[in-house]
Motif scaffolding. Structure first.
Motif, PDB file in Angstrom:
ATOM      1  N   PHE A 146       0.887  -1.377  -0.012  1.00 31.35           N
ATOM      2  CA  PHE A 146      -0.014   0.032   0.031  1.00 31.35           C
ATOM      3  C   PHE A 146       0.882   1.222  -0.086  1.00 31.35           C
ATOM      4  O   PHE A 146       0.664   2.188  -0.799  1.00 31.35           O
ATOM      5  CB  PHE A 146      -1.073  -0.015   1.353  1.00 31.35           C
ATOM      6  CG  PHE A 146      -2.009   1.162   1.051  1.00 31.35           C
ATOM      7  CD1 PHE A 146      -3.234   0.607   0.290  1.00 31.35           C
ATOM      8  CD2 PHE A 146      -2.108   2.166   1.673  1.00 31.35           C
ATOM      9  CE1 PHE A 146      -4.213   1.862   0.323  1.00 31.35           C
ATOM     10  CE2 PHE A 146      -2.868   3.134   1.733  1.00 31.35           C
ATOM     11  CZ  PHE A 146      -3.952   2.790   0.896  1.00 31.35           C
ATOM     12  N   PHE A 147       1.874   1.297   0.780  1.00 34.33           N
ATOM     13  CA  PHE A 147       2.797   2.617   1.195  1.00 34.33           C
ATOM     14  C   PHE A 147       4.011   2.395  -0.208  1.00 34.33           C
ATOM     15  O   PHE A 147       4.571   3.765  -0.259  1.00 34.33           O
ATOM     16  CB  PHE A 147       3.327   2.636   2.555  1.00 34.33           C
ATOM     17  CG  PHE A 147       2.103   3.033   3.383  1.00 34.33           C
ATOM     18  CD1 PHE A 147       1.699   4.202   3.400  1.00 34.33           C
ATOM     19  CD2 PHE A 147       1.510   1.928   4.116  1.00 34.33           C
ATOM     20  CE1 PHE A 147       0.892   4.544   4.350  1.00 34.33           C
ATOM     21  CE2 PHE A 147       0.435   2.329   4.962  1.00 34.33           C
ATOM     22  CZ  PHE A 147       0.201   3.728   5.215  1.00 34.33           C
ATOM     23  N   VAL A 148       4.302   1.630  -0.751  1.00 35.61           N
ATOM     24  CA  VAL A 148       5.224   1.648  -1.569  1.00 35.61           C
ATOM     25  C   VAL A 148       4.900   1.233  -3.248  1.00 35.61           C
ATOM     26  O   VAL A 148       4.839   2.267  -3.819  1.00 35.61           O
ATOM     27  CB  VAL A 148       6.603   0.633  -1.326  1.00 35.61           C
ATOM     28  CG1 VAL A 148       7.706   1.166  -2.030  1.00 35.61           C
ATOM     29  CG2 VAL A 148       7.127   1.302   0.052  1.00 35.61           C
ATOM     30  N   LEU A 149       4.463  -0.200  -3.193  1.00 38.27           N
ATOM     31  CA  LEU A 149       4.074  -0.338  -4.795  1.00 38.27           C
ATOM     32  C   LEU A 149       3.033   0.411  -5.194  1.00 38.27           C
ATOM     33  O   LEU A 149       2.984   0.693  -6.377  1.00 38.27           O
ATOM     34  CB  LEU A 149       3.882  -1.976  -4.655  1.00 38.27           C
ATOM     35  CG  LEU A 149       4.891  -2.875  -4.410  1.00 38.27           C
ATOM     36  CD1 LEU A 149       4.434  -4.271  -4.437  1.00 38.27           C
ATOM     37  CD2 LEU A 149       6.200  -2.520  -5.013  1.00 38.27           C
ATOM     38  N   LEU A 150       1.912   0.615  -4.320  1.00 29.82           N
ATOM     39  CA  LEU A 150       0.688   1.121  -5.060  1.00 29.82           C
ATOM     40  C   LEU A 150       1.070   2.649  -5.409  1.00 29.82           C
ATOM     41  O   LEU A 150       0.759   2.811  -6.735  1.00 29.82           O
ATOM     42  CB  LEU A 150      -0.591   1.243  -3.751  1.00 29.82           C
ATOM     43  CG  LEU A 150      -1.739   1.830  -4.370  1.00 29.82           C
ATOM     44  CD1 LEU A 150      -2.146   1.079  -5.486  1.00 29.82           C
ATOM     45  CD2 LEU A 150      -2.925   1.959  -3.231  1.00 29.82           C
ATOM     46  N   PRO A 151       1.698   3.432  -4.722  1.00 30.61           N
ATOM     47  CA  PRO A 151       2.006   4.896  -5.318  1.00 30.61           C
ATOM     48  C   PRO A 151       2.602   4.818  -6.217  1.00 30.61           C
ATOM     49  O   PRO A 151       2.555   5.635  -7.277  1.00 30.61           O
ATOM     50  CB  PRO A 151       2.586   5.411  -4.060  1.00 30.61           C
ATOM     51  CG  PRO A 151       2.530   4.660  -2.778  1.00 30.61           C
ATOM     52  CD  PRO A 151       2.090   3.236  -3.226  1.00 30.61           C
ATOM     53  N   ILE A 152       3.851   4.145  -6.433  1.00 38.14           N
ATOM     54  CA  ILE A 152       4.773   4.122  -7.589  1.00 38.14           C
ATOM     55  C   ILE A 152       3.889   3.352  -9.025  1.00 38.14           C
ATOM     56  O   ILE A 152       3.995   3.781  -9.892  1.00 38.14           O
ATOM     57  CB  ILE A 152       6.148   3.067  -7.566  1.00 38.14           C
ATOM     58  CG1 ILE A 152       6.857   3.932  -6.296  1.00 38.14           C
ATOM     59  CG2 ILE A 152       6.706   3.069  -8.815  1.00 38.14           C
ATOM     60  CD1 ILE A 152       7.938   3.142  -5.749  1.00 38.14           C
ATOM     61  N   GLY A 153       3.176   2.174  -8.694  1.00 37.91           N
ATOM     62  CA  GLY A 153       2.456   1.452  -9.665  1.00 37.91           C
ATOM     63  C   GLY A 153       1.476   2.580 -10.285  1.00 37.91           C
ATOM     64  O   GLY A 153       1.122   2.677 -11.324  1.00 37.91           O
ATOM     65  N   PRO A 266       3.116   8.243   7.563  1.00 36.72           N
ATOM     66  CA  PRO A 266       4.497   8.200   7.810  1.00 36.72           C
ATOM     67  C   PRO A 266       5.144   9.670   8.435  1.00 36.72           C
ATOM     68  O   PRO A 266       5.616   9.732   9.481  1.00 36.72           O
ATOM     69  CB  PRO A 266       5.225   7.909   6.779  1.00 36.72           C
ATOM     70  CG  PRO A 266       4.142   7.368   5.711  1.00 36.72           C
ATOM     71  CD  PRO A 266       2.894   7.859   6.064  1.00 36.72           C
ATOM     72  N   LEU A 267       4.444  10.586   7.631  1.00 40.45           N
ATOM     73  CA  LEU A 267       4.985  11.958   7.994  1.00 40.45           C
ATOM     74  C   LEU A 267       4.442  12.546   9.573  1.00 40.45           C
ATOM     75  O   LEU A 267       5.233  13.031  10.048  1.00 40.45           O
ATOM     76  CB  LEU A 267       4.432  12.978   7.192  1.00 40.45           C
ATOM     77  CG  LEU A 267       5.492  13.418   6.055  1.00 40.45           C
ATOM     78  CD1 LEU A 267       4.676  14.480   5.291  1.00 40.45           C
ATOM     79  CD2 LEU A 267       6.640  14.249   6.953  1.00 40.45           C
ATOM     80  N   GLY A 268       3.193  12.017   9.784  1.00 48.05           N
ATOM     81  CA  GLY A 268       2.630  12.139  10.889  1.00 48.05           C
ATOM     82  C   GLY A 268       3.306  11.564  12.111  1.00 48.05           C
ATOM     83  O   GLY A 268       3.555  12.053  13.310  1.00 48.05           O
ATOM     84  N   VAL A 269       3.684  10.244  11.869  1.00 50.38           N
ATOM     85  CA  VAL A 269       4.523   9.305  12.895  1.00 50.38           C
ATOM     86  C   VAL A 269       5.831  10.549  13.205  1.00 50.38           C
ATOM     87  O   VAL A 269       5.897  10.500  14.209  1.00 50.38           O
ATOM     88  CB  VAL A 269       4.696   8.187  12.439  1.00 50.38           C
ATOM     89  CG1 VAL A 269       5.736   7.549  13.333  1.00 50.38           C
ATOM     90  CG2 VAL A 269       3.406   7.288  12.167  1.00 50.38           C
ATOM     91  N   ILE A 270       6.343  10.529  12.168  1.00 49.60           N
ATOM     92  CA  ILE A 270       7.619  11.415  12.466  1.00 49.60           C
ATOM     93  C   ILE A 270       7.376  12.440  13.195  1.00 49.60           C
ATOM     94  O   ILE A 270       8.267  12.914  14.041  1.00 49.60           O
ATOM     95  CB  ILE A 270       8.283  11.646  11.012  1.00 49.60           C
ATOM     96  CG1 ILE A 270       8.943  10.480  10.388  1.00 49.60           C
ATOM     97  CG2 ILE A 270       9.706  12.380  11.289  1.00 49.60           C
ATOM     98  CD1 ILE A 270       9.199  10.431   9.173  1.00 49.60           C
ATOM     99  N   LEU A 271       6.381  13.413  12.691  1.00 51.21           N
ATOM    100  CA  LEU A 271       6.138  14.685  13.414  1.00 51.21           C
ATOM    101  C   LEU A 271       5.705  14.598  14.843  1.00 51.21           C
ATOM    102  O   LEU A 271       6.418  15.156  15.892  1.00 51.21           O
ATOM    103  CB  LEU A 271       5.050  15.301  12.780  1.00 51.21           C
ATOM    104  CG  LEU A 271       5.347  16.208  11.385  1.00 51.21           C
ATOM    105  CD1 LEU A 271       4.251  16.686  10.705  1.00 51.21           C
ATOM    106  CD2 LEU A 271       6.433  17.335  11.658  1.00 51.21           C
ATOM    107  N   ALA A 272       4.948  13.386  15.028  1.00 42.61           N
ATOM    108  CA  ALA A 272       4.761  12.975  16.648  1.00 42.61           C
ATOM    109  C   ALA A 272       5.731  12.722  17.259  1.00 42.61           C
ATOM    110  O   ALA A 272       6.037  13.038  18.596  1.00 42.61           O
ATOM    111  CB  ALA A 272       3.633  11.724  16.495  1.00 42.61           C
ATOM    112  N   LEU A 273       6.702  11.804  16.771  1.00 43.50           N
ATOM    113  CA  LEU A 273       7.788  11.452  17.373  1.00 43.50           C
ATOM    114  C   LEU A 273       8.779  12.592  17.571  1.00 43.50           C
ATOM    115  O   LEU A 273       9.312  12.944  18.892  1.00 43.50           O
ATOM    116  CB  LEU A 273       8.621  10.471  16.667  1.00 43.50           C
ATOM    117  CG  LEU A 273       7.917   9.153  16.657  1.00 43.50           C
ATOM    118  CD1 LEU A 273       8.824   7.960  15.904  1.00 43.50           C
ATOM    119  CD2 LEU A 273       7.907   8.482  17.923  1.00 43.50           C
TER     120      LEU A 273
END
Lengths: 459, 397
Positions: A146-153, A266-273
């Motif tokens: 979902f987070f890697v293949l789908l966006p690129i595909g 993912p960005l939200g996780v980084i910002l929250a951390l």
């Protein structure tokens, strides 16, 4: 007293048997009593009830008449929905929806190429089910999908074309750099093992498993797959390029929503951390970003992305018209996501952090293996709610000129082919149904997750 | 038991590479460097690009002539002679106007719907539930389009205006209300009204203090009604009815006289109010449900009837839960008022980020000013919220 003692009672005035139970009086049980207690328990309540019934009686039959009984279900142009042309009162003009349905889904995407959109839709559906269905197997692969293949595909399929070079070159470069990093990280210990041999192995074996040298075989494999996908699909297959100006309808709506979730989580996780970090500069920067974005309306962020982003990059890399709002939406959603995830991090008992640290885990190991899996699980409802907000907010890209679903509806409303007095009501009803079904479905899902988790907490 | 070795363990000398403090510094410096580089390259690119496009920079445009007109304005503004700075204030005031009226209306509607959802009246609670579910699950923009294009646009033209009670007229150019004109002595009524409001607030504070000190309650509502409504009306009668109304009337193809309320404003207000009320209703419901049942039962055990139980026990405790999310809903309403741009209501974003930005092309300055305004509103509100939260926080043993 038992029956036996009743029968043996010496007194004549004492009953010899138990009376059967009486049914409750009508004033406390049964439908009449329910109506009295719930609908007419006092003057104010009675007035409110009558008022509500009046509202229902005046609106519901009228709506049923308009949207079903008098509705026109088939036709090829406005004549089918004009009262004086067909000689009866006309309600909703569903024929118009049927006629423009393809346009609502694909926008102006060229007809022979629409199978590409369909494949992306199917991939998207697969990914969503994979991640949201609790008992689906291979969740980790699902995340990767979902987070890697789908966006690129999706990027390669929707845009296509060997002309898709600017951004693609960046992506290929990035993948190459990542691959080099992974290779170095994994081959240095491997070479050490090979040359130094048993001595090195002994050193490694002596260490606890989480301190052994990094061996990211799977990551190499994944990045190879990614790289292969990009290279093969974009450059070798050579799909005809479809410019983003032609994209539209539900495709774009789902695209914005999907980009929002894929990048904001993912960005939200980084910002929250970052916001919970003990390092002051990291914390400060995270707080500034989060509070800044949450303090301004999405519209201004979109305007900023639309007008300022092209100024901030060199002219030759000027971002695509569709890419600009995508960046804006992703950053905007990330700030809200960060606050939701921070709630989850704060809800983790301190013992979890201490337990992880006492096992000797470093910061990232602790977060990755102990804290985040639990924290993210408890904020799933919050994440879904943020996502519902994001989904509704996708309509705002209309204002910066992107043809999302709502915009396609508006566009068909000014088209004379279907200009009838009832077209507008029909179009809005259709749009409302679409958004309601999506958002309501998501909120049902979030409620069911909440219930399941509450069941787990029960002792 | 054997003897325990008594030598103390020396803390291992870790390499500098593994010192968390050093690592922390390195990470932060690296992040600063990255952010700094991004900002620097963005700025230098912007300068190059602006120079290439021959767009001026700086805030000099503020005093330049605007050359466009705005239909709804709270301060004098005209195409000839007004500046971009004045356009900014026109937009800002329009934003504040629709936001403040929207906040008041959505609070009333939201509290009503929230309480209705908890009502024992089955029909009422189901209707409230349908309202909340439908409103919350539809995009605000769609609702605004609905109100503006599907409800207000199809209204009849000015010549066939719908006549409302009290001489108001409704048509596709908006709602026309009678314009009150103050005669001699009329300002006295306005002053009495304002003094009445202030006096009511002071009385309420005094009554609250009295209640906390002695337990005695005063009829605040009735006294406020007397001060704010009855007293000005009395003055109105005494001074000889100095308020007259100019009624809107049909003149040619348009209307003359009266106060015109533009359909854009009405649509935006309706949309914002009904949308935010759906969210406020849920906040209110959650707040009331958060007060534990024991509180109501204890109040009943003390002999309080339903009314005083609600007023003295449940609502004060529910407010503690309700107010923080309520404020964030107010902020959301204010931020959502920027959707005005979609239906052409001249709010800050429409006038400033729309028209002024298009005319001057100074995207950086204009967007920065707009964002600063919303940011200021948000930060000021959350500052006061923090003070309020500190005051209201439960004092635990």
């Amino acid at each position: 007293m038992t029956d036996a003692t009743l029968e043996n009672s010496p007194y004549a005035f004492v009953r010899k048997e138990t009376l059967p139970q009486e049914t409750a009086p009508l004033s406390v049980a049964g439908p009449v009593a329910w109506i009295r207690a719930n609908l007419f328990s006092g003057p104010v309540n009675s007035i409110l009830t009558l008022l509500c019934i009046y509202i229902v009686v005046t609106t519901v039959p009228e709506m049923v008449r308009f949207y079903f009984i008098d509705a026109v279900w088939s036709g090829t142009n406005r004549d089918a929905c004009l009262a004086d042309k067909i000689g009866r009162p006309v309600g909703a003009c569903w024929a118009y929806i049927g006629d423009r349905f393809q346009y609502f889904i694909y926008g102006s995407y060229p007809v022979p190429q629409r199978w590409r959109v369909n494949i992306v839709f199917a991939m998207f559906a697969l990914g969503v089910v994979w991640l949201l269905w609790e008992r689906a197997p291979l969740k980790k692969v699902g995340f990767f999908f979902f987070f890697v293949l789908l966006p690129i595909g999706a990027y390669v399929l929707l845009l296509g074309g060997p002309n898709a070079e600017g951004f693609l070159r960046w992506l290929i470069g990035l993948t190459l750099v990542l691959m080099v990093v992974y290779l170095v990280l994994s081959f240095v210990p491997a070479l050490a093992r090979f040359w130094i041999g048993p001595a090195f192995l002994a050193v490694e074996e002596a260490l606890p498993p989480w301190k052994r040298f990094y061996r990211p075989k799977r990551l190499i494999l994944m990045s190879l797959v990614v790289f292969g996908l990009i290279a093969i699909l974009a450059d070798q297959v050579g799909l005809p390029r479809v410019d983003t100006g032609l994209w539209g309808g539900m495709t774009v709506t789902f695209l914005i929503a999907a980009v929002g979730i894929v990048f904001s989580l993912p960005l939200g996780v980084i910002l929250a951390l970052g916001r919970r970090s003990k390092l002051p500069i990291i914390q400060l920067l995270s707080v500034i970003f989060i509070e800044f974005v949450r303090g301004v309306p999405l519209i201004t962020v979109l305007f900023m992305a639309n007008t300022m982003l092209p100024l901030f990059v060199p002219q030759e890399y000027s971002p695509d018209r569709l890419l600009r709002p995508l960046v804006g939406v992703a950053l905007f959603a990330a700030a809200y996501m960060a606050e939701v995830i921070r709630g989850g991090l704060q809800a983790m008992p301190k013992g979890q952090y201490e337990g992880a640290m006492s096992l000797g885990l470093g910061y990232w190991q602790m977060m990755r293996l102990i804290i985040l899996p639990q924290a993210l699980r408890i904020v799933i409802p919050g994440i879904v709610n943020t996502f519902i907000g994001l989904f509704k907010d996708t309509t705002l890209v209309t204002i910066v000129g992107i043809f999302d679903f709502l915009r396609t509806i508006e566009a068909t409303l000014v088209d004379p082919t279907w200009a009838t007095p009832t077209t507008r009501a029909t179009g809005y009803a259709f749009a409302a149904m679409f958004y309601f079904l999506c958002c309501w479905g998501m909120s049902r899902y979030s409620i069911s997750v909440e219930k399941r988790m509450a069941a787990g907490q029960k002792r | 038991m054997s003897t325990i070795p008594t030598e103390t363990v020396q803390p291992g000398k870790a390499s500098l590479l593994y010192d968390p403090k050093i690592r922390g510094y390195v990470y932060q410096l690296a992040l600063l460097a990255v952010v700094g580089f991004l900002l620097y390259s963005a700025a230098s690119n912007a300068i190059t690009n602006l120079r290439a496009q021959k767009i001026a920079s700086g805030f000099g445009f503020w005093h330049n002539a605007a050359g466009f007109d705005v239909n709804q304005k709270l301060i004098p503004f005209s195409a000839s002679g007004s500046t971009y700075g004045e356009a900014f204030y026109v937009g800002l005031l329009n934003t504040l106007l629709v936001a403040s009226i929207g906040i008041v209306l959505s609070t009333f509607l939201g509290f009503f719907v929230g309480v209705a959802r908890l009502s024992s009246n089955w029909v009422l609670s189901k209707l409230a539930m349908i309202y909340v579910e439908v409103i919350r699950n539809l995009p605000l923009l769609l609702q605004l389009f609905f109100w503006y294009n599907a409800v207000l646009k199809p209204l009849p033209n000015p010549r066939q205006s719908i006549e409302l009670p009290a001489g108001a007229l409704l048509n596709n150019r908006g709602l026309y209300l009678p314009d009150p004109q103050l005669g001699p002595g009329g300002s006295l009524i306005v002053w009495t009204f304002l003094i009445g409001i202030v006096a009511s607030i002071i009385f309420r504070i005094w009554a609250r203090k009295q209640q906390e000190a002695t337990g005695k309650q005063y009829p605040v509502g009735w006294i406020a009604l007397g001060l704010i409504v009855v007293l000005p009306f009395f003055v109105y009668l005494v001074t000889g009815r100095p308020i007259s109304f100019v009624y809107p009337e049909i003149a040619g193809f348009n209307l003359r006289g009266g106060i015109q309320i533009f359909p854009e404003f009405v649509a935006l207000l309706l949309g914002l109010t009904t949308y935010t009320a759906g969210f406020i209703a849920e906040v209110v419901r959650a707040g009331i449900l958060a007060v534990s049942k024991g509180q109501t039962e204890a109040a009943n055990a003390l002999g309080l009837r339903a009314g005083p139980t609600l007023k003295l026990v449940v609502i004060p405790q529910a407010m503690r839960v309700i107010i923080p999310p309520l404020t964030s809903n107010y902020l959301n309403l204010t931020k959502n008022s920027s959707l005005a741009v979609a239906i052409g209501y001249p709010d800050l974003v429409q006038v400033f980020t729309g028209t002024v930005l298009n005319q001057t092309g100074q995207a950086v300055e204009v967007v920065a000013i707009t964002m600063a305004v919303y940011l200021t509103i948000s930060l000021v509100t959350s500052f006061f919220m923090n003070i309020y939260n500190k005051r209201m926080a439960l004092v635990e043993r």
